[in-house]
Design a protein around this motif. Sequence first.
Motif, short mmCIF file in Angstrom:
data_model
loop_
_atom_site.label_atom_id
_atom_site.label_comp_id
_atom_site.label_asym_id
_atom_site.label_seq_id
_atom_site.Cartn_x
_atom_site.Cartn_y
_atom_site.Cartn_z
N GLU A 192 27.17 11.00 -16.48
CA GLU A 192 27.93 12.13 -15.97
C GLU A 192 29.10 11.72 -15.08
O GLU A 192 30.19 12.25 -15.19
N PHE A 193 28.85 10.80 -14.17
CA PHE A 193 29.87 10.43 -13.19
C PHE A 193 30.57 9.12 -13.53
O PHE A 193 31.56 8.77 -12.90
N GLY A 194 30.04 8.37 -14.47
CA GLY A 194 30.61 7.07 -14.77
C GLY A 194 30.38 6.08 -13.65
O GLY A 194 31.06 5.06 -13.54
N ASN A 195 29.44 6.38 -12.79
CA ASN A 195 29.15 5.56 -11.62
C ASN A 195 28.01 4.61 -11.97
O ASN A 195 26.87 5.02 -12.08
N THR A 196 28.31 3.35 -12.18
CA THR A 196 27.26 2.39 -12.50
C THR A 196 26.65 1.89 -11.21
O THR A 196 27.31 1.26 -10.39
N MET A 197 25.39 2.22 -11.02
CA MET A 197 24.67 1.84 -9.82
C MET A 197 23.42 1.08 -10.24
O MET A 197 22.75 1.47 -11.20
N ASN A 198 23.12 0.02 -9.54
CA ASN A 198 21.97 -0.80 -9.85
C ASN A 198 20.68 -0.01 -9.59
O ASN A 198 20.60 0.81 -8.69
N LEU A 199 19.67 -0.30 -10.41
CA LEU A 199 18.37 0.38 -10.27
C LEU A 199 17.74 0.10 -8.91
O LEU A 199 17.17 0.99 -8.29
N LYS A 200 17.89 -1.13 -8.45
CA LYS A 200 17.32 -1.49 -7.14
C LYS A 200 18.01 -0.75 -6.01
O LYS A 200 17.37 -0.41 -5.01
N ARG A 201 19.28 -0.49 -6.18
CA ARG A 201 20.02 0.24 -5.15
C ARG A 201 19.57 1.70 -5.08
O ARG A 201 19.39 2.25 -3.99
N VAL A 202 19.39 2.31 -6.25
CA VAL A 202 18.90 3.69 -6.28
C VAL A 202 17.52 3.75 -5.65
O VAL A 202 17.22 4.64 -4.86
N TYR A 203 16.68 2.78 -5.98
CA TYR A 203 15.34 2.71 -5.41
C TYR A 203 15.38 2.58 -3.89
O TYR A 203 14.66 3.26 -3.16
N ARG A 204 16.25 1.69 -3.42
CA ARG A 204 16.34 1.45 -1.98
C ARG A 204 16.81 2.70 -1.24
O ARG A 204 16.26 3.06 -0.19
N ILE A 205 17.80 3.38 -1.79
CA ILE A 205 18.33 4.59 -1.14
C ILE A 205 17.29 5.71 -1.15
O ILE A 205 17.10 6.41 -0.15
N MET A 206 16.61 5.88 -2.28
CA MET A 206 15.59 6.93 -2.34
C MET A 206 14.44 6.64 -1.38
O MET A 206 13.90 7.54 -0.76
N LYS A 207 14.09 5.38 -1.25
CA LYS A 207 13.01 5.01 -0.33
C LYS A 207 13.46 5.18 1.12
O LYS A 207 12.70 5.65 1.97
N LYS A 208 14.71 4.84 1.39
CA LYS A 208 15.25 4.92 2.74
C LYS A 208 15.27 6.36 3.25
O LYS A 208 14.93 6.64 4.40
N TYR A 209 15.66 7.29 2.38
CA TYR A 209 15.74 8.70 2.76
C TYR A 209 14.51 9.49 2.33
O TYR A 209 14.52 10.72 2.32
N SER A 210 13.45 8.79 1.96
CA SER A 210 12.14 9.33 1.56
C SER A 210 12.26 10.46 0.53
O SER A 210 11.81 11.58 0.75
N LEU A 211 12.88 10.14 -0.60
CA LEU A 211 12.94 11.04 -1.75
C LEU A 211 11.88 10.58 -2.74
O LEU A 211 12.01 9.54 -3.36
N TYR A 212 10.83 11.35 -2.89
CA TYR A 212 9.75 11.00 -3.79
C TYR A 212 9.62 12.06 -4.86
O TYR A 212 9.68 13.26 -4.58
N THR A 213 9.40 11.63 -6.10
CA THR A 213 9.27 12.58 -7.20
C THR A 213 7.88 13.17 -7.21
O THR A 213 6.92 12.57 -6.74
N LYS A 214 7.81 14.38 -7.76
CA LYS A 214 6.52 15.02 -7.92
C LYS A 214 5.81 14.40 -9.11
O LYS A 214 6.38 14.27 -10.19
N VAL A 215 4.56 14.03 -8.92
CA VAL A 215 3.80 13.41 -9.99
C VAL A 215 3.05 14.52 -10.73
O VAL A 215 2.35 15.33 -10.11
N ARG A 216 3.25 14.55 -12.04
CA ARG A 216 2.63 15.60 -12.84
C ARG A 216 1.16 15.28 -13.02
O ARG A 216 0.78 14.18 -13.40
N SER A 217 0.31 16.26 -12.75
CA SER A 217 -1.12 16.06 -12.93
C SER A 217 -1.54 16.52 -14.33
O SER A 217 -0.93 17.42 -14.91
N THR A 218 -2.57 15.93 -14.85
CA THR A 218 -3.03 16.27 -16.19
C THR A 218 -3.79 17.60 -16.17
O THR A 218 -4.38 17.98 -15.17
#
Length: 94
Positions: free
Chosen positions: A53-79
Motif C-alpha cells: 500500500e505505502f511502498g514502505n519496505t520495513m524489515n520484519l524485525k523492525r516491525v516486531y520491535r516497534i510492536m513490542k515496544k508499544y505493546s501492540l499484541y494481536t488477538k489470538v483466535r480460539s478454536t
Amino acid sequence: MSRSGYYAFLKAKKTRYEREKRDESDFKLIKNIFDKSKQKKGIRQIKLYLATEFGNTMNLKRVYRIMKKYSLYTKVRSTNPYKKMAKATQEHKL
C-alpha cells in the motif's frame, strides 16, 4: 561500565534520538494498520501491507520491535469446541 563503553554511549546519543523519532513515525503507520484490522493483523501481514500500500519496505524485525515496544499484541483466535463435536458425530452417521 567501561570508559570506552561510556564514551561510545555518549557518542551514539544523536543516533538514538534519530531512531526514536523514526520509530514514532513508523509506529503511527503500524498503529493505523493495526486498528483498521481490529487488532487481527500480525507482524507479517502488517509488513506486507506496508510494502504493497505505502511502498514502505520495513524489515520484519523492525516491525516486531516497534510492536513490542508499544505493546501492540494481536488477538489470538480460539478454536470452536462445537465444531469438533459436530465432526465427531458425523463420522458415526454412515
